[in-house]
Motif scaffolding. Structure first.
Motif, PDB file in Angstrom:
ATOM      1  N   ALA A  17       0.830  -1.191   0.000  1.00  8.80           N
ATOM      2  CA  ALA A  17       0.000   0.000   0.000  1.00  8.80           C
ATOM      3  C   ALA A  17       0.873   1.253   0.000  1.00  8.80           C
ATOM      4  CB  ALA A  17      -0.906   0.019   1.212  1.00  8.80           C
ATOM      5  N   ASP A  18       0.407   2.251  -0.709  1.00  6.25           N
ATOM      6  CA  ASP A  18       1.116   3.524  -0.799  1.00  6.25           C
ATOM      7  C   ASP A  18       1.012   4.239   0.549  1.00  6.25           C
ATOM      8  OD1 ASP A  18       2.367   5.803  -1.672  1.00  6.25           O
ATOM      9  OD2 ASP A  18       0.661   6.528  -2.857  1.00  6.25           O
ATOM     10  N   ALA A  20       1.213   7.305   1.352  1.00  3.65           N
ATOM     11  CA  ALA A  20       0.422   8.540   1.257  1.00  3.65           C
ATOM     12  C   ALA A  20      -1.067   8.226   1.333  1.00  3.65           C
ATOM     13  CB  ALA A  20       0.745   9.281  -0.034  1.00  3.65           C
ATOM     14  N   VAL A  21      -1.483   7.113   0.703  1.00  5.07           N
ATOM     15  CA  VAL A  21      -2.890   6.721   0.743  1.00  5.07           C
ATOM     16  C   VAL A  21      -3.266   6.280   2.156  1.00  5.07           C
ATOM     17  CG1 VAL A  21      -4.573   5.056  -0.116  1.00  5.07           C
ATOM     18  CG2 VAL A  21      -2.947   6.111  -1.698  1.00  5.07           C
ATOM     19  N   VAL A  22      -2.402   5.519   2.783  1.00  5.85           N
ATOM     20  CA  VAL A  22      -2.656   5.071   4.156  1.00  5.85           C
ATOM     21  C   VAL A  22      -2.771   6.271   5.086  1.00  5.85           C
ATOM     22  CG1 VAL A  22      -1.682   3.793   6.103  1.00  5.85           C
ATOM     23  CG2 VAL A  22      -1.548   2.842   3.793  1.00  5.85           C
ATOM     24  N   ALA A  24      -3.622   9.367   4.237  1.00  4.72           N
ATOM     25  CA  ALA A  24      -4.847  10.105   3.897  1.00  4.72           C
ATOM     26  C   ALA A  24      -6.069   9.412   4.484  1.00  4.72           C
ATOM     27  CB  ALA A  24      -4.976  10.247   2.390  1.00  4.72           C
ATOM     28  N   VAL A  25      -6.116   8.093   4.408  1.00  4.64           N
ATOM     29  CA  VAL A  25      -7.241   7.345   4.970  1.00  4.64           C
ATOM     30  C   VAL A  25      -7.269   7.503   6.486  1.00  4.64           C
ATOM     31  CG1 VAL A  25      -8.166   5.019   5.345  1.00  4.64           C
ATOM     32  CG2 VAL A  25      -7.408   5.711   3.069  1.00  4.64           C
ATOM     33  N   ARG A  27      -6.164  10.075   8.194  1.00  3.45           N
ATOM     34  CA  ARG A  27      -6.615  11.447   8.489  1.00  3.45           C
ATOM     35  C   ARG A  27      -8.128  11.568   8.331  1.00  3.45           C
ATOM     36  NH1 ARG A  27      -1.999  15.139   5.532  1.00  3.45           N
ATOM     37  NH2 ARG A  27      -0.422  14.890   7.152  1.00  3.45           N
TER      38      ARG A  27
END
Length: 97
Positions: A17-18, A20-22, A24-25, A27
């Motif tokens: 998993a990226d 940045a995506v983790v 963002a999720v 947050r």
């Protein structure tokens, strides 16, 4: 084929998993938690306000009051009585018309 249903197959999990995506999720999840907590606090305050409102309404409803209709009926009845009794009152008091 038997009548038993098989369990659905598990979805494949991507272990790459990226970050940045983790992040963002995480947050978004934190913001949702904050909003839910604020909403719950507002609902509690609203519930207390409604309970206080009901208490004040019950106190007002228990107080005896005079309705405007009853007040006007009493005032007009007294005026009619005074006009009706005025000839008798003048005789009793000895005044000459």
């Amino acid at each position: 084929m038997s009548g038993a249903q098989s369990a659905p197959a598990a979805l494949p999990v991507d272990t790459r998993a990226d970050p940045a995506v983790v992040l963002a999720v995480a947050r978004v999840e934190a913001k949702i938690d904050v909003v839910l907590a604020q909403h719950e606090a507002k609902l509690e305050a609203h519930g207390h306000h409604l309970a206080d409102h009901e208490t004040r309404l019950r106190a007002l409803e228990a107080r005896s009051t005079v309705s405007p209709r009853a007040l006007w009926t009493t005032v007009s009845g007294a005026a009619v009585l005074l006009v009706t009794l005025s000839p008798f009152l003048t005789r009793l008091l000895g005044a000459t018309p």
